[in-house]
Write an enzyme that holds these catalytic residues in place. Structure first.
Site, PDB file in Angstrom:
ATOM      1  N   MET A   3       0.789  -1.199   0.000  1.00 47.05           N
ATOM      2  CA  MET A   3       0.000   0.000   0.000  1.00 47.05           C
ATOM      3  C   MET A   3       0.833   1.266   0.000  1.00 47.05           C
ATOM      4  O   MET A   3       0.425   2.268   0.568  1.00 47.05           O
ATOM      5  CB  MET A   3      -0.917   0.006   1.204  1.00 47.05           C
ATOM      6  CG  MET A   3      -0.164   0.229   2.491  1.00 47.05           C
ATOM      7  SD  MET A   3      -1.180   0.042   3.899  1.00 47.05           S
ATOM      8  CE  MET A   3       0.041  -0.639   4.965  1.00 47.05           C
ATOM      9  N   PRO A   4       1.988   1.256  -0.611  1.00 46.98           N
ATOM     10  CA  PRO A   4       2.731   2.502  -0.646  1.00 46.98           C
ATOM     11  C   PRO A   4       1.949   3.600  -1.363  1.00 46.98           C
ATOM     12  O   PRO A   4       1.254   3.352  -2.340  1.00 46.98           O
ATOM     13  CB  PRO A   4       3.989   2.145  -1.435  1.00 46.98           C
ATOM     14  CG  PRO A   4       4.135   0.671  -1.264  1.00 46.98           C
ATOM     15  CD  PRO A   4       2.728   0.154  -1.221  1.00 46.98           C
ATOM     16  N   LEU A   5       2.058   4.803  -0.825  1.00 45.28           N
ATOM     17  CA  LEU A   5       1.550   5.993  -1.498  1.00 45.28           C
ATOM     18  C   LEU A   5       2.756   6.667  -2.138  1.00 45.28           C
ATOM     19  O   LEU A   5       3.745   6.956  -1.449  1.00 45.28           O
ATOM     20  CB  LEU A   5       0.892   6.946  -0.493  1.00 45.28           C
ATOM     21  CG  LEU A   5       0.551   8.350  -0.992  1.00 45.28           C
ATOM     22  CD1 LEU A   5      -0.447   8.304  -2.132  1.00 45.28           C
ATOM     23  CD2 LEU A   5       0.034   9.199   0.162  1.00 45.28           C
ATOM     24  N   TYR A  56      -1.436   3.613  -5.332  1.00 45.40           N
ATOM     25  CA  TYR A  56      -1.778   4.941  -4.840  1.00 45.40           C
ATOM     26  C   TYR A  56      -0.690   5.894  -5.317  1.00 45.40           C
ATOM     27  O   TYR A  56       0.438   5.844  -4.831  1.00 45.40           O
ATOM     28  CB  TYR A  56      -1.880   4.950  -3.314  1.00 45.40           C
ATOM     29  CG  TYR A  56      -2.887   3.942  -2.809  1.00 45.40           C
ATOM     30  CD1 TYR A  56      -4.238   4.265  -2.748  1.00 45.40           C
ATOM     31  CD2 TYR A  56      -2.486   2.667  -2.442  1.00 45.40           C
ATOM     32  CE1 TYR A  56      -5.181   3.334  -2.312  1.00 45.40           C
ATOM     33  CE2 TYR A  56      -3.416   1.732  -1.999  1.00 45.40           C
ATOM     34  CZ  TYR A  56      -4.759   2.075  -1.946  1.00 45.40           C
ATOM     35  OH  TYR A  56      -5.668   1.146  -1.522  1.00 45.40           O
ATOM     36  N   PHE A  65       5.617   6.782   0.672  1.00 46.15           N
ATOM     37  CA  PHE A  65       5.155   6.623   2.048  1.00 46.15           C
ATOM     38  C   PHE A  65       4.717   5.171   2.176  1.00 46.15           C
ATOM     39  O   PHE A  65       3.813   4.728   1.462  1.00 46.15           O
ATOM     40  CB  PHE A  65       3.982   7.566   2.344  1.00 46.15           C
ATOM     41  CG  PHE A  65       4.331   9.010   2.148  1.00 46.15           C
ATOM     42  CD1 PHE A  65       4.766   9.764   3.215  1.00 46.15           C
ATOM     43  CD2 PHE A  65       4.225   9.607   0.902  1.00 46.15           C
ATOM     44  CE1 PHE A  65       5.095  11.103   3.044  1.00 46.15           C
ATOM     45  CE2 PHE A  65       4.544  10.940   0.719  1.00 46.15           C
ATOM     46  CZ  PHE A  65       4.987  11.694   1.789  1.00 46.15           C
TER      47      PHE A  65
END
Length: 129
Positions: A1-3, A40, A72
């Site tokens: 789920m890295p942004l 993301y 992130f």
């Protein structure tokens, strides 16, 4: 789920931006071993001269094509971060023609409780994830 935040100077066309974004996602999936739909990304285009990305004393000059990538992510092993950076330099050069010296990457670590994917809920706390 890295942004992933991608900062570029204005001037790339839609296809170039799509290839850039797809290439970044390919590297995220490969290096961080996340599902393809954990995507993301936010692209911000800046006017020329609005991004200052010097060489930190390493002895090279960047061009106007330089990009900055901020990731992130939940905690990742050092080897994953190293692999990600290497893949990014390799793949962005191959797919987008980006000179590796024009790539700046910063990885910021956070934890599961730092994410809300929708509805103002922290899904990792309420058991939905």
């Amino acid at each position: 789920m890295p942004l992933v935040r991608i900062d570029v100077t204005e001037g790339r066309n839609e296809e170039d931006l799509r290839v850039l974004m797809d290439t970044v996602q390919e590297c995220v999936v490969s290096a961080f071993e996340v599902p393809e739909r954990d995507r993301y990304q936010i692209v911000t285009e800046h006017k020329p001269g609005r991004m200052v990305l010097l060489d930190t004393g390493l002895g090279f000059e960047r061009t106007d094509d330089a990009i900055a990538i901020q990731v992130f992510t939940s905690p990742r092993a050092t080897v994953m971060k190293k692999t990600f950076c290497e893949l990014m330099a390799e793949k962005l050069h191959a797919n987008c023609g980006l000179d590796p010296k024009d790539l700046l990457i910063s990885i910021m670590t956070n934890t599961d409780v730092d994410w809300s994917f929708a509805h103002g809920e922290i899904q990792y706390l309420n058991g939905k994830l």
